[in-house]
Design a protein around this motif. Structure first.
Motif, PDB file in Angstrom:
ATOM      1  N   LEU A   1       0.833  -1.207   0.000  1.00  0.00           N
ATOM      2  CA  LEU A   1       0.000   0.000   0.000  1.00  0.00           C
ATOM      3  C   LEU A   1       0.867   1.257   0.000  1.00  0.00           C
ATOM      4  CD1 LEU A   1      -2.973   1.006   0.202  1.00  0.00           C
ATOM      5  CD2 LEU A   1      -2.610   1.137   2.664  1.00  0.00           C
ATOM      6  N   ILE A   2       1.923   1.256   0.788  1.00  0.00           N
ATOM      7  CA  ILE A   2       2.829   2.406   0.832  1.00  0.00           C
ATOM      8  C   ILE A   2       3.520   2.588  -0.517  1.00  0.00           C
ATOM      9  CG2 ILE A   2       4.960   3.279   1.868  1.00  0.00           C
ATOM     10  CD1 ILE A   2       4.021   1.931   4.500  1.00  0.00           C
ATOM     11  N   GLU A   3       3.945   1.481  -1.139  1.00  0.00           N
ATOM     12  CA  GLU A   3       4.596   1.568  -2.450  1.00  0.00           C
ATOM     13  C   GLU A   3       3.632   2.110  -3.504  1.00  0.00           C
ATOM     14  OE1 GLU A   3       5.989  -2.368  -3.235  1.00  0.00           O
ATOM     15  OE2 GLU A   3       7.543  -2.264  -1.695  1.00  0.00           O
ATOM     16  N   LYS A   4       2.389   1.669  -3.467  1.00  0.00           N
ATOM     17  CA  LYS A   4       1.398   2.162  -4.427  1.00  0.00           C
ATOM     18  C   LYS A   4       1.090   3.637  -4.182  1.00  0.00           C
ATOM     19  CE  LYS A   4      -0.741  -2.186  -5.670  1.00  0.00           C
ATOM     20  NZ  LYS A   4      -0.235  -2.255  -7.022  1.00  0.00           N
ATOM     21  N   LYS A   5       1.091   4.072  -2.933  1.00  0.00           N
ATOM     22  CA  LYS A   5       0.857   5.486  -2.618  1.00  0.00           C
ATOM     23  C   LYS A   5       2.010   6.342  -3.148  1.00  0.00           C
ATOM     24  CE  LYS A   5      -0.635   9.170  -0.399  1.00  0.00           C
ATOM     25  NZ  LYS A   5      -1.686   9.996  -0.893  1.00  0.00           N
ATOM     26  N   ILE A   6       3.233   5.873  -2.967  1.00  0.00           N
ATOM     27  CA  ILE A   6       4.391   6.619  -3.458  1.00  0.00           C
ATOM     28  C   ILE A   6       4.364   6.696  -4.985  1.00  0.00           C
ATOM     29  CG2 ILE A   6       6.915   6.535  -3.661  1.00  0.00           C
ATOM     30  CD1 ILE A   6       6.932   5.423  -0.770  1.00  0.00           C
ATOM     31  N   LYS A   7       4.011   5.577  -5.635  1.00  0.00           N
ATOM     32  CA  LYS A   7       3.917   5.558  -7.093  1.00  0.00           C
ATOM     33  C   LYS A   7       2.814   6.489  -7.575  1.00  0.00           C
ATOM     34  CE  LYS A   7       3.567   2.180 -10.826  1.00  0.00           C
ATOM     35  NZ  LYS A   7       3.342   0.761 -11.134  1.00  0.00           N
TER      36      LYS A   7
ATOM     37  N   ARG B   1      -6.333  -0.201  -0.657  1.00  0.00           N
ATOM     38  CA  ARG B   1      -6.687   0.469   0.591  1.00  0.00           C
ATOM     39  C   ARG B   1      -8.060  -0.004   1.084  1.00  0.00           C
ATOM     40  NH1 ARG B   1      -9.158   4.989   2.402  1.00  0.00           N
ATOM     41  NH2 ARG B   1      -9.960   5.497   0.354  1.00  0.00           N
ATOM     42  N   CYS B   2      -9.015  -0.111   0.166  1.00  0.00           N
ATOM     43  CA  CYS B   2     -10.349  -0.586   0.537  1.00  0.00           C
ATOM     44  C   CYS B   2     -10.306  -2.042   0.977  1.00  0.00           C
ATOM     45  CB  CYS B   2     -11.319  -0.405  -0.625  1.00  0.00           C
ATOM     46  SG  CYS B   2     -11.760   1.305  -0.921  1.00  0.00           S
ATOM     47  N   GLU B   3      -9.457  -2.837   0.358  1.00  0.00           N
ATOM     48  CA  GLU B   3      -9.321  -4.238   0.755  1.00  0.00           C
ATOM     49  C   GLU B   3      -8.790  -4.354   2.177  1.00  0.00           C
ATOM     50  OE1 GLU B   3      -6.909  -8.269  -0.601  1.00  0.00           O
ATOM     51  OE2 GLU B   3      -6.945  -6.525  -1.933  1.00  0.00           O
TER      52      GLU B   3
ATOM     53  N   ASP C   1      -3.138   5.442  12.630  1.00  0.00           N
ATOM     54  CA  ASP C   1      -2.647   6.805  12.867  1.00  0.00           C
ATOM     55  C   ASP C   1      -1.265   7.019  12.258  1.00  0.00           C
ATOM     56  OD1 ASP C   1      -4.925   7.590  14.204  1.00  0.00           O
ATOM     57  OD2 ASP C   1      -4.121   7.130  16.199  1.00  0.00           O
ATOM     58  N   GLN C   2      -0.391   6.018  12.369  1.00  0.00           N
ATOM     59  CA  GLN C   2       0.931   6.130  11.761  1.00  0.00           C
ATOM     60  C   GLN C   2       0.832   6.250  10.245  1.00  0.00           C
ATOM     61  OE1 GLN C   2       3.234   2.745  12.906  1.00  0.00           O
ATOM     62  NE2 GLN C   2       3.802   3.606  14.901  1.00  0.00           N
ATOM     63  N   MET C   3      -0.040   5.465   9.660  1.00  0.00           N
ATOM     64  CA  MET C   3      -0.214   5.527   8.205  1.00  0.00           C
ATOM     65  C   MET C   3      -0.759   6.888   7.779  1.00  0.00           C
ATOM     66  SD  MET C   3       0.824   2.687   6.938  1.00  0.00           S
ATOM     67  CE  MET C   3       0.071   2.534   5.346  1.00  0.00           C
TER      68      MET C   3
ATOM     69  N   TYR D   1       2.255   8.823   5.889  1.00  0.00           N
ATOM     70  CA  TYR D   1       2.102   8.612   4.447  1.00  0.00           C
ATOM     71  C   TYR D   1       0.819   9.199   3.879  1.00  0.00           C
ATOM     72  CZ  TYR D   1       5.847   5.325   5.279  1.00  0.00           C
ATOM     73  OH  TYR D   1       7.036   4.768   5.646  1.00  0.00           O
ATOM     74  N   ASP D   2       0.001   9.823   4.716  1.00  0.00           N
ATOM     75  CA  ASP D   2      -1.273  10.414   4.302  1.00  0.00           C
ATOM     76  C   ASP D   2      -2.185   9.363   3.648  1.00  0.00           C
ATOM     77  OD1 ASP D   2      -3.083  12.506   4.143  1.00  0.00           O
ATOM     78  OD2 ASP D   2      -2.471  13.021   2.121  1.00  0.00           O
ATOM     79  N   ILE D   3      -2.263   8.200   4.296  1.00  0.00           N
ATOM     80  CA  ILE D   3      -3.139   7.117   3.839  1.00  0.00           C
ATOM     81  C   ILE D   3      -4.198   6.909   4.907  1.00  0.00           C
ATOM     82  CG2 ILE D   3      -3.281   4.680   3.241  1.00  0.00           C
ATOM     83  CD1 ILE D   3      -0.350   4.831   2.378  1.00  0.00           C
ATOM     84  N   ASN D   4      -5.451   7.126   4.532  1.00  0.00           N
ATOM     85  CA  ASN D   4      -6.560   6.987   5.465  1.00  0.00           C
ATOM     86  C   ASN D   4      -7.070   5.558   5.422  1.00  0.00           C
ATOM     87  OD1 ASN D   4      -8.758   7.277   7.110  1.00  0.00           O
ATOM     88  ND2 ASN D   4      -9.838   8.709   5.793  1.00  0.00           N
ATOM     89  N   LEU D   5      -6.938   4.844   6.532  1.00  0.00           N
ATOM     90  CA  LEU D   5      -7.429   3.475   6.619  1.00  0.00           C
ATOM     91  C   LEU D   5      -8.680   3.376   7.494  1.00  0.00           C
ATOM     92  CD1 LEU D   5      -4.085   1.500   6.947  1.00  0.00           C
ATOM     93  CD2 LEU D   5      -5.545   1.728   4.949  1.00  0.00           C
ATOM     94  N   TYR D   6      -9.226   4.499   7.887  1.00  0.00           N
ATOM     95  CA  TYR D   6     -10.436   4.489   8.702  1.00  0.00           C
ATOM     96  C   TYR D   6     -11.694   4.362   7.858  1.00  0.00           C
ATOM     97  CZ  TYR D   6      -7.734   5.810  12.799  1.00  0.00           C
ATOM     98  OH  TYR D   6      -6.834   5.832  13.823  1.00  0.00           O
ATOM     99  N   HIS D   7     -11.733   5.051   6.718  1.00  0.00           N
ATOM    100  CA  HIS D   7     -12.926   5.083   5.868  1.00  0.00           C
ATOM    101  C   HIS D   7     -12.536   4.767   4.421  1.00  0.00           C
ATOM    102  CE1 HIS D   7     -15.097   6.867   9.191  1.00  0.00           C
ATOM    103  NE2 HIS D   7     -14.121   7.760   9.304  1.00  0.00           N
TER     104      HIS D   7
END
Length: 151
Positions: A23-29, A112-114, A136-138, A142-148
Motif C-alpha cells: 500500500l505504501i509503495e502504491k501510494k508513493i507511485k 486500501r479498501c481491501e 494513525d501512523q499511516m 504517508y497520508d493514507i486513510n485506513l479508517y474510511h
C-alpha cells in the motif's frame, strides 16, 4: 519505509506487513504520477499561452486583413510548425501520464479498501486495540486513510 515496519513488529503478522508495504509503495507511485502529471499540465498550459501569443504577434497581427495570408504565413514558417508539433507531443505526454495516474490511483484505492474491509481479520482479538496506532501512523507518515473507504 522501514521506519513504519519497525514499529509494526509485534502488532501485525507478516501478511499484513506485506499488504501495508505494498500500500505504501502504491501510494508513493501514485504521488509520483500525480506530481508528474501536474508538472506537465502546468508546462503545457504555459506553453500553449506562449505559442498563442507568438502566433498572434508574428503571424496574425501583421496579416489581420486576410485570413488566407495568415494561414499561408503560419504554414510557411518552419519553426511555428515545429512548435505546434512539440505542443502535440506535450499533449500526448499529458494524456499518457493522466492515464498512468488514474490507473495507479485505482490500484491504490482498491488495495486500501481491501485492507479496510479485511481489518477485522488482519487484526484479531488481542491486536484489535493496536489497529488504531497503525492507522494513525499511516495517516501521519504517508497520508493514507485506513479508517474510511471514501477518498
Amino acid at each position: 519505509m522501514e521506519k513504519i515496519m519497525l514499529t509494526l513488529d509485534d502488532q501485525v503478522d507478516e501478511a499484513t506487513k506485506k499488504m501495508i508495504q505494498k500500500l505504501i509503495e502504491k501510494k508513493i507511485k501514485f504521488d509520483h504520477y500525480k506530481n508528474t502529471h501536474f508538472f506537465i499540465l502546468s508546462f503545457f498550459i504555459l506553453y500553449c499561452l506562449t505559442l498563442l501569443f507568438l502566433s498572434y504577434t508574428l503571424v496574425i497581427k501583421p496579416n489581420e486583413y486576410s485570413i488566407m495570408n495568415s494561414i499561408t504565413e503560419l504554414l510557411g514558417t518552419n519553426y511555428l510548425i515545429f512548435l505546434l508539433l512539440l505542443g502535440v507531443l506535450l499533449f500526448g505526454a499529458l494524456k499518457f501520464y493522466f492515464e498512468k495516474k488514474e490507473k495507479t490511483e485505482t490500484e491504490f484505492h482498491d488495495l486500501r479498501c481491501e485492507i479496510i474491509e479485511k481489518s477485522r481479520d488482519l487484526w484479531d482479538g488481542e491486536h484489535w486495540a493496536n489497529r488504531h496506532h497503525v492507522f494513525d501512523q499511516m495517516k501521519n507518515q504517508y497520508d493514507i486513510n485506513l479508517y474510511h473507504e471514501s477518498k
